[in-house]
Design a protein around this motif. Structure first.
Motif, short mmCIF file in Angstrom:
data_model
loop_
_atom_site.label_atom_id
_atom_site.label_comp_id
_atom_site.label_asym_id
_atom_site.label_seq_id
_atom_site.Cartn_x
_atom_site.Cartn_y
_atom_site.Cartn_z
N ILE A 41 -14.21 -5.37 -3.18
CA ILE A 41 -13.06 -4.69 -3.95
C ILE A 41 -12.89 -3.41 -3.48
O ILE A 41 -11.83 -2.59 -3.54
CB ILE A 41 -13.51 -4.68 -5.34
N ASP A 42 -13.91 -2.32 -3.33
CA ASP A 42 -14.15 -1.22 -2.80
C ASP A 42 -13.25 -1.09 -1.71
O ASP A 42 -12.29 0.00 -1.38
CB ASP A 42 -15.33 -0.42 -2.66
N SER A 43 -13.35 -1.71 -0.66
CA SER A 43 -12.86 -1.65 0.76
C SER A 43 -11.18 -1.99 0.39
O SER A 43 -10.22 -1.39 0.96
CB SER A 43 -13.30 -2.79 1.50
N PHE A 44 -10.96 -2.87 -0.43
CA PHE A 44 -9.28 -3.23 -0.59
C PHE A 44 -8.81 -1.97 -1.23
O PHE A 44 -7.57 -1.90 -0.98
CB PHE A 44 -9.64 -4.43 -1.84
N ILE A 45 -9.50 -1.55 -2.40
CA ILE A 45 -8.71 -0.15 -3.21
C ILE A 45 -8.78 1.09 -2.03
O ILE A 45 -7.73 1.55 -1.77
CB ILE A 45 -9.61 0.22 -4.08
N ASP A 46 -9.72 1.20 -1.07
CA ASP A 46 -9.59 2.13 -0.20
C ASP A 46 -8.37 1.76 0.98
O ASP A 46 -7.57 2.81 1.43
CB ASP A 46 -10.83 2.38 0.84
N ASP A 47 -8.20 0.64 1.27
CA ASP A 47 -6.98 0.32 2.26
C ASP A 47 -5.81 0.48 1.61
O ASP A 47 -4.86 0.76 2.18
CB ASP A 47 -7.45 -1.30 2.60
N CYS A 48 -5.53 0.02 0.36
CA CYS A 48 -4.41 0.24 -0.38
C CYS A 48 -4.06 1.63 -0.52
O CYS A 48 -2.88 1.94 -0.18
CB CYS A 48 -4.42 -0.41 -1.73
N THR A 49 -5.16 2.29 -0.78
CA THR A 49 -4.57 3.87 -1.20
C THR A 49 -4.39 4.15 0.20
O THR A 49 -3.30 5.46 0.26
CB THR A 49 -6.05 4.71 -1.63
N ARG A 50 -4.97 4.27 1.17
CA ARG A 50 -4.63 4.54 2.66
C ARG A 50 -3.21 4.16 2.92
O ARG A 50 -2.36 5.22 3.46
CB ARG A 50 -5.52 4.30 3.62
N GLU A 51 -2.99 3.06 2.69
CA GLU A 51 -1.50 2.68 3.17
C GLU A 51 -0.45 3.34 2.28
O GLU A 51 0.55 3.47 2.60
CB GLU A 51 -1.42 1.02 3.11
N MET A 52 -0.72 3.25 0.99
CA MET A 52 0.25 3.91 -0.04
C MET A 52 0.40 5.38 0.51
O MET A 52 1.66 5.87 0.22
CB MET A 52 -0.22 4.02 -1.56
N GLN A 53 -0.49 6.10 0.76
CA GLN A 53 -0.40 7.60 1.27
C GLN A 53 0.52 7.58 2.48
O GLN A 53 1.08 8.78 2.56
CB GLN A 53 -1.77 8.22 1.50
N LYS A 54 0.51 6.39 3.45
CA LYS A 54 1.42 6.55 4.52
C LYS A 54 2.87 6.42 4.21
O LYS A 54 3.66 6.73 5.00
CB LYS A 54 1.03 5.43 5.31
N MET A 55 3.04 5.85 2.97
CA MET A 55 4.46 5.51 2.79
C MET A 55 5.20 6.64 2.47
O MET A 55 4.85 7.71 2.20
CB MET A 55 4.50 4.58 1.37
N GLU A 56 6.72 6.42 2.65
CA GLU A 56 7.61 7.73 2.16
C GLU A 56 7.78 8.00 0.74
O GLU A 56 7.41 6.82 -0.02
CB GLU A 56 9.03 7.14 2.92
N ARG A 57 7.61 9.01 0.62
CA ARG A 57 8.02 9.29 -0.75
C ARG A 57 9.58 8.76 -1.52
O ARG A 57 10.55 9.15 -0.61
CB ARG A 57 8.17 11.00 -0.96
N ILE A 58 9.37 8.33 -2.69
CA ILE A 58 10.48 7.98 -3.13
C ILE A 58 11.39 8.90 -4.11
O ILE A 58 10.65 9.45 -4.82
CB ILE A 58 10.45 6.66 -4.03
N PRO A 59 12.61 9.38 -3.60
CA PRO A 59 12.89 10.46 -4.61
C PRO A 59 13.23 9.86 -5.91
O PRO A 59 13.44 8.77 -6.19
CB PRO A 59 14.49 10.83 -3.75
N LEU A 60 13.04 11.10 -6.97
CA LEU A 60 13.29 10.69 -8.23
C LEU A 60 15.11 10.40 -8.57
O LEU A 60 15.91 10.87 -7.64
CB LEU A 60 13.01 11.98 -9.13
N SER A 61 15.13 9.39 -9.21
CA SER A 61 16.55 9.17 -9.51
C SER A 61 17.26 10.29 -10.51
O SER A 61 16.91 10.94 -11.14
CB SER A 61 16.66 8.06 -10.38
#
Length: 83
Positions: free
Chosen positions: A49-69
């Protein structure tokens, strides 16, 4: 014509990769068998689980920011003179 063959039982430690035979999955015999066992089947998944959370967090930080509507509202007065 029976497509499903009996599978021999092996030692769990001697695992081998088996390719899916789609002809078997589409056969009426398999569908009948699956309808009998599908509610008795359970799945067990194990992962770190810890590795899964770390991987998800890392990938989410790489994502483009979604502008506010932004919502733009305009009021207008119409003057209708003809039908």
């Amino acid at each position: 014509m029976t497509v499903i063959k009996k599978l021999p039982v092996f030692n769990k430690n001697d695992r081998v990769e088996i390719k899916v035979n789609k002809q078997v999955l589409l056969s009426p015999e398999f569908k009948e068998l699956w309808n009998k066992i599908k509610y008795k089947t359970y799945y067990n998944i194990q992962f770190d689980i810890d590795s899964f959370i770390d991987d998800c967090t890392r990938e989410m930080q790489k994502m483009e920011r979604i502008p506010l509507s932004k919502i733009i509202m305009q009021l207008a007065k119409l003057n209708i003179e003809k039908k």
